[in-house]
Scaffold this active site. Sequence first.
Site, PDB file in Angstrom:
ATOM      1  NE  ARG A  52       0.535   1.750   2.940  1.00 19.08           N
ATOM      2  CZ  ARG A  52       1.059   2.448   3.499  1.00 19.08           C
ATOM      3  NH1 ARG A  52       2.217   2.614   3.781  1.00 19.08           N
ATOM      4  NH2 ARG A  52       0.568   3.712   3.765  1.00 19.08           N
ATOM      5  N   GLY A  53       0.523   2.377  -0.042  1.00 20.75           N
ATOM      6  CA  GLY A  53       1.224   3.785  -0.315  1.00 20.75           C
ATOM      7  C   GLY A  53       1.332   3.916  -1.949  1.00 20.75           C
ATOM      8  CB  ALA A  54       0.116   7.053  -3.778  1.00 24.35           C
ATOM      9  CD  GLN A  93      -3.574   2.181   6.775  1.00 21.65           C
ATOM     10  OE1 GLN A  93      -4.279   2.929   7.468  1.00 21.65           O
ATOM     11  NE2 GLN A  93      -4.103   2.596   5.316  1.00 21.65           N
ATOM     12  CG  ASP A 100      -3.293   8.079  -1.649  1.00 13.91           C
ATOM     13  OD1 ASP A 100      -2.779   8.863  -0.654  1.00 13.91           O
ATOM     14  OD2 ASP A 100      -2.495   6.342  -2.228  1.00 13.91           O
ATOM     15  CG  ASN A 145      -2.922  12.051   2.741  1.00 16.21           C
ATOM     16  OD1 ASN A 145      -1.844  10.660   2.174  1.00 16.21           O
ATOM     17  ND2 ASN A 145      -1.459  11.369   3.601  1.00 16.21           N
ATOM     18  CE  LYS A 146      -5.266   5.608   4.286  1.00 15.58           C
ATOM     19  NZ  LYS A 146      -6.050   5.055   3.667  1.00 15.58           N
ATOM     20  NE  ARG A 170      -6.349   1.222  -1.940  1.00 14.27           N
ATOM     21  CZ  ARG A 170      -5.383   1.531  -1.152  1.00 14.27           C
ATOM     22  NH1 ARG A 170      -4.331   1.266  -0.652  1.00 14.27           N
ATOM     23  NH2 ARG A 170      -6.074   1.882   0.106  1.00 14.27           N
TER      24      ARG A 170
HETATM   25  O1  MRU Z   1      -4.813   3.428   2.192  1.00 13.51           O
HETATM   26  P1  MRU Z   1      -3.045   3.813   2.010  1.00 13.51           P
HETATM   27  O2  MRU Z   1      -1.979   2.525   3.138  1.00 13.51           O
HETATM   28  O3  MRU Z   1      -2.543   2.708   0.395  1.00 13.51           O
HETATM   29  O4  MRU Z   1      -2.770   5.079   1.991  1.00 13.51           O
HETATM   30  C1  MRU Z   1      -1.520   5.941   1.821  1.00 13.51           C
HETATM   31  C2  MRU Z   1      -1.828   6.765   1.801  1.00 13.51           C
HETATM   32  O5  MRU Z   1      -2.666   7.762   2.085  1.00 13.51           O
HETATM   33  C3  MRU Z   1      -0.270   7.520   1.743  1.00 13.51           C
HETATM   34  O6  MRU Z   1       0.008   8.747   2.406  1.00 13.51           O
HETATM   35  C4  MRU Z   1       0.050   7.339   0.383  1.00 13.51           C
HETATM   36  O7  MRU Z   1      -0.469   7.382  -0.260  1.00 13.51           O
HETATM   37  C5  MRU Z   1       1.203   8.672   0.244  1.00 13.51           C
HETATM   38  S1  MRU Z   1       2.543   7.086   0.568  1.00 13.51           S
HETATM   39  C6  MRU Z   1       4.017   8.249   0.390  1.00 13.51           C
END
Ligand code: MRU
Length: 343
Positions: free
Chosen positions: A45-47, A191, A232, A242-243, A79
């Site tokens: 996970r994470g963009a 997270q 994201d 973002n999250k 996603r």
């Molecule tokens: O749902 P996730 O854990 O994939 O969400 C991740 C985030 O929101 C991060 O802050 C974002 O992807 C940036 S990661 C460098």
Amino acid sequence: MLSPVRFEQDTLVLLDQRRLPGETVWVNCATWQEVRHAVRRMVVRGAPAIGVAAAFGMALAARAGDRLDDAARGLKDARPTAVNLSWAVNRMLARALRLDANIQVEEPSGTLYEALVAEATAIAAEDLAMCKAIGAAGAALLPRGATVMTHCNAGALATAGYGTALGVVRAAHEAGKGVRVIACETRPLLQGARLTAWELQEDGIPVTLITDNMAAHVMKTQRVQAVVVGADRIARNGDAANKIGTYGLSVLARHHGIPFYVAAPASTVDLSMPAGDAIVIEERDADEVRMMAGVRVAPEDVDVLNPAFDVTPHQHITALVFDAGIVYPPFEESLRAIGSSKA
Ligand code: MRU
């Protein structure tokens, strides 16, 4: 250097982030369908990290002789919010098309699979380099001894390595600035608690964990010099998805006069989106809210909302931190240059 994504022996190997911090388990993906499943289930996970994983997924599709357009559609659908995912898949498709056009002339010995593995490897290496550059640029924003609040995990685990928001913290730490982090736990999937707290502890960076509902009180009662988060998708006007919970933190930061920084690589900029309200927000399974770490904490059938992301309006963002440097408002003109410079 911690990296959640490896490619070895024709297999994508992913650190299973659902199991951290308790267990270190690696998951093997040998097909693009397995990569899609891993992205959907948030093994990775994470963009930026899901972009890198999907790029290798495209190479695995070529290896199996699967149709690349099917794989591209399937991976992009896994996603919807992080633009890095579709950006990486489109770059892989473009590479395949170029190879198709040039196969007689420029690359007579390379197979499609080899070319796509090389392209995915380049995407991962570029992401790591961008994270380091983001860190170097952003560290200058943090005063000595700063306390930095962050949300979710925008660290090494969310990228090819080093991280974006945590890359800024890491670079400041490496420069001896004596920074410390307040990590919001980040319900529903934690997270912040599971990944950011673990990752920073592993690197010896001081971290204090709070629950999400403590953020206002902590901003009011402790000296917080900056909020630094990842993104994201960043729209043309600077609105940043973002999250879930990031928007709330931006409102609180504004109220308390705390600078709010968003750190991201160029691949997170989406020039096709004029503003953040056009960004598709992923809605996830209701049981993620009804349950916590496998334990039911709410009535089984209670109605639930579970948007995985929110959008912080550009007016709340003090500066955007890119590998190319720091961008201050008004964002639109600088974002045009950064968005169109993407590899
Ligand atoms: O749902 P996730 O854990 O994939 O969400 C991740 C985030 O929101 C991060 O802050 C974002 O992807 C940036 S990661 C460098």
